[in-house]
Design an enzyme around this catalytic site. Structure first.
Site, PDB file in Angstrom:
ATOM      1  N   GLU A 195      -5.861   0.314  -8.928  1.00 58.70           N
ATOM      2  CA  GLU A 195      -4.399   0.295  -8.991  1.00 58.70           C
ATOM      3  C   GLU A 195      -3.851  -1.092  -9.284  1.00 58.70           C
ATOM      4  O   GLU A 195      -2.968  -1.253 -10.123  1.00 58.70           O
ATOM      5  CB  GLU A 195      -3.816   0.809  -7.664  1.00 58.70           C
ATOM      6  N   GLU A 196      -4.360  -2.107  -8.614  1.00 60.01           N
ATOM      7  CA  GLU A 196      -3.722  -3.421  -8.674  1.00 60.01           C
ATOM      8  C   GLU A 196      -4.390  -4.418  -9.621  1.00 60.01           C
ATOM      9  O   GLU A 196      -3.730  -5.337 -10.095  1.00 60.01           O
ATOM     10  CB  GLU A 196      -3.636  -4.027  -7.267  1.00 60.01           C
ATOM     11  N   SER A 595       9.905   4.092  -6.624  1.00 55.30           N
ATOM     12  CA  SER A 595       8.834   3.199  -6.206  1.00 55.30           C
ATOM     13  C   SER A 595       9.440   1.890  -5.677  1.00 55.30           C
ATOM     14  O   SER A 595      10.185   1.928  -4.700  1.00 55.30           O
ATOM     15  CB  SER A 595       7.854   2.962  -7.360  1.00 55.30           C
ATOM     16  N   ASP A 670       1.179  11.726  -2.737  1.00 53.35           N
ATOM     17  CA  ASP A 670       1.264  10.398  -3.337  1.00 53.35           C
ATOM     18  C   ASP A 670       0.153   9.509  -2.789  1.00 53.35           C
ATOM     19  O   ASP A 670       0.198   9.085  -1.632  1.00 53.35           O
ATOM     20  CB  ASP A 670       2.644   9.797  -3.029  1.00 53.35           C
ATOM     21  N   HIS A 702       2.511  10.097  -7.212  1.00 51.39           N
ATOM     22  CA  HIS A 702       3.598   9.114  -7.306  1.00 51.39           C
ATOM     23  C   HIS A 702       4.538   9.397  -8.475  1.00 51.39           C
ATOM     24  O   HIS A 702       5.709   9.025  -8.442  1.00 51.39           O
ATOM     25  CB  HIS A 702       2.999   7.713  -7.435  1.00 51.39           C
TER      26      HIS A 702
END
Length: 725
Positions: A195-196, A595, A670, A702
């Site tokens: 994800e990051e 978000s 999510d 999400h």
């Protein structure tokens, strides 16, 4: 006479506006009548003069992969057809995923999405010479199947272990044996890296196809997060490792597997275990691997060169930053074997630099109070670099060429707006994609000197449809806050806008670090919803607050250690500035976001409740203590180090200040911003005895989409706005 003519002209204009078709939510989210066309599937072949694409024979309806000339677009060869892609009577999907020597094609069938960047599928290899289709494995679906550069093998991941399929012997070799769900991952990333740090495949073939460098994630001590899946008589629990701020991360190690020796050694990445390895990349030398090593605070990045024969490594370059360092994929090793190019914010703006392999800077290639936003690569035969930047404006993107010595800079894109490019393998041609707030994508092919070769797609039909419905682009504005900061914004006004009237305003916000909403580009369904609201008599406005990107390091990183504070102040100032405009009803200003934007709108309706009449928060973070470690600690450090930074601007702590109308929306599935955020925010609001509305979407992630979900979601938000603002 003149007065009568003016009146008639005004009446005609008003009549014209009234005859525009009315946008419906079904038009946007079901019928897709505003969809624009793109040019996809064009994959440059290594000669740089031709490309492959998937075509359909107009007479037979047969699909085929065509070899096309960039120069005239004509098909020079049908490489293979869908009739060639049969395996045990099963027709496989078409593919243009060639290996490096273009002798084989990798095909993914029955693909299943896992997270944002990961999926598994049944993979096959089609040999262009023999016309043979080979199944990569019959032992279950595979992840990240990747052909070796020489086309002799395929590496893949299954059940957290790495395997190699020899395409000559058809032998399947298991490289690792310790993979175990929620404990050890080989060759893939854990959730938070995917994800990051924005990559999922975590193994890489060496240039000579003799070695595989791979990641091993030991996530055995990372806390487990559980999500209830409402899919059966008795709901099931989906469990995965998700490190929250201050909690234990995976211990990451890098390994090298020798194909011929079938042996593995470990790369020396230092004694510290609580660190990140955000990238590894092969140099031009197949015996040297570059490893990125970053501390947990993410403000120190070291480039290590590792010897593939011994695993020994040495630091050749260190970059420190007083805030944090953004990771990208720009590192490029030159074919001379002695230099590399990277981008860095060393002077406060993201620019290109040339280093030698000893880690000494040779020169800064680009300079100025603007940002490199994408590095396309270098044509080493002419020492010409190609990149995208904000040189003309933070709201614009242009494509440039510059020599390696920093001279002879040339702007290749000519039209104002947002321009991006895709270059052929030898940089002799490029496809230019241009759009603006008033113009959908205009896609053209150019030769390397910028000369137009031909139009690929002008989206004239999409433009006609948009015009027939009165779809308007954004009007940009700037204002200066009480803190003396100039902010950029846009607004979309009703088609029959009358400056003598006053209109309600719905502000849209994202506002997270490095993001941008205020840009001169054609937008998709969300912008169409804004036009839909404008037809209902609303002005939609957006302001990019401090902390957003493309205006230099100091602007973006001003929110460091205190996320939410300056951003909320800027959104409040934006609302106040809007309220001062004579055509805006200052008592009817709402705000919404998704978000990080949901986080912002939640702060605005609590800490900024006297300004906003309404807010909608979709999938919001409501306390940074609930989000993931890499993202949150990059900007706030850990809760143990900076508890105030976590709590002073988390909406969950300000539920008692809620005023106005508030709609809270979240998907129960999510995996990114957990449903937990909204559940516990709801509880805080309930205990504060405040009135609010909420909606949850069962098992949705999400993005909250699928089937009629988007239509329902935007319908609910529309009703909430129409009834309360």
């Amino acid at each position: 006479m003149k007065r009568s003519l003016i009146i008639l002209m005004l009446m005609g204009s008003t009549s014209f506006a009234q005859t525009k078709k009315e946008i419906t939510l079904e038009d946007i989210f079901q019928k897709g009548i505003f969809n624009t066309k793109t040019v996809s599937g064009l994959r440059s072949l290594k000669d740089g003069k031709t490309y492959v694409s998937i075509e359909t024979n107009s007479e037979t309806g047969l699909k085929y992969v065509a070899k096309n000339n960039y120069s005239d677009g004509k098909v020079s060869e049908a490489i293979f057809t869908e009739k060639d892609l049969l395996f045990k009577g099963r027709k496989l999907p078409m593919s243009t995923h060639f290996n490096e020597d273009e002798s084989k094609v990798l095909i993914a069938d029955e693909e299943e999405s896992i997270y944002r960047r990961s999926s598994k599928a049944n993979y096959y290899v089609f040999d262009l010479r023999s016309k043979k289709v080979t199944e990569v494995s019959s032992n279950g679906k595979q992840l990240f199947a990747t052909l070796s550069p020489d086309g002799s093998k395929v590496a893949f991941v299954r059940e957290n272990n790495i395997f190699i399929k020899d395409l000559h012997t058809e032998e399947e070799v298991q490289v690792t044996h310790d993979g175990k769900k929620n404990e050890i991952i080989n060759g893939g990333t854990d959730w938070v890296y995917e994800e990051e740090f924005a990559f999922a495949r975590a193994f890489f073939w060496s240039p000579d196809s003799k070695t595989i460098a791979y990641y091993k994630f030991d996530e055995s001590e990372v806390p487990v997060y559980s999500m209830t899946v409402f899919d059966k008589l008795y709901p099931t629990e989906y469990q995965y490792k998700y490190p929250k701020p201050g909690e234990k991360n995976s211990v990451v190690s890098i390994h090298l597997y020798d194909i011929n020796q079938q042996s593995t050694l470990t790369v020396d990445v230092g004694k510290e275990k609580d660190q990140y390895i955000p990238r590894i990349k092969w140099t031009q030398d197949p015996e040297t691997l570059c490893v990125f090593r970053m501390n947990r605070h993410q403000n120190k990045l070291e480039y290590l060169f590792a010897d593939t024969k011994t695993g020994a490594s040495k630091v050749i370059l260190t970059e420190d930053n007083k805030y944090y360092i953004n990771i990208n994929d720009d590192l490029t090793f030159l074919k001379d074997g002695e230099h590399f190019i990277l981008t860095s914010e060393l002077d406060g703006y993201n620019h290109l630099y040339l280093y030698n392999n000893k880690g000494n800077m040779v020169r800064q290639i680009t300079k100025g109070d603007w940002e490199i936003t994408k590095f396309y690569g270098i044509n080493e035969s002419t020492n010409t670099l190609y990149y995208q930047s904000t040189e003309s404006s933070p709201l614009q993107r242009d494509v440039y060429a510059v020599k390696l010595n920093g001279k002879n800079k040339t702007r290749l894109s000519k039209e104002a707006g947002t321009n991006s490019a895709t270059f052929s393998a030898d940089y002799s041609y490029y496809i230019l994609n241009h759009s603006s707030t008033n113009t959908p994508a205009n896609i053209t092919l150019h030769s390397k000197n910028g000369k137009l070769v031909r139009m690929l797609e002008d989206n004239s039909q999409a433009k006609q449809v948009a015009d027939s419905y009165g779809v308007k682009g954004s009007e940009f504005f700037q204002f200066t806050t009480s803190a003396g900061v100039e902010l950029n914004g846009y607004m979309i006004k009703p088609l029959d806008f009358d400056p003598q009237k006053q209109y309600p305003v719905l502000m849209y916000v994202y506002g997270g670090p490095g993001s941008q909403n205020v840009a001169d580009s054609w937008n998709g369904s969300r912008s169409l919803w804004f036009n839909f609201l404008a037809q209902k008599g609303y002005i939609v406005a957006c302001v990019d607050n401090r902390g957003t990107g493309f205006r230099g390091q100091e602007f973006q990183k001003s929110t460091y250690l205190n996320l939410g504070k300056l951003e909320t102040e800027d959104q409040i100032e934006g609302a106040k500035w809007l309220a001062q405009q004579p055509y805006i009803d200052g008592n009817r200003i709402g705000i919404w976001g998704w978000s990080y934007g949901g986080y912002m709108s939640s702060l605005c309706i609590t800490k900024g409740a006297d300004i906003f009449k309404l807010a909608i928060a979709v999938a919001p973070v409501t306390t940074w203590r609930y989000y993931d470690s890499i993202y949150t600690e990059r900007y706030l450090r850990t809760p143990q180090e900076n508890s105030e930074g976590y709590d002073d601007n988390s909406p969950i702590n300000f539920a008692d200040q809620l005023k106005g109308k508030f709609l809270l929306i979240h998907g129960t599935g999510d995996d990114n911003v957990h449903f937990q955020n909204s559940v516990l925010f709801s509880e805080a609001i309930i205990q504060a005895n405040k009135s609010f509305d909420q909606a949850y979407y069962p098992n949705k992630n999400h993005g909250i989409y699928g089937g009629n979900t988007s239509l329902h979601l935007y319908g609910k938000m529309t009703d909430f706005v129409l009834n309360n603002l």
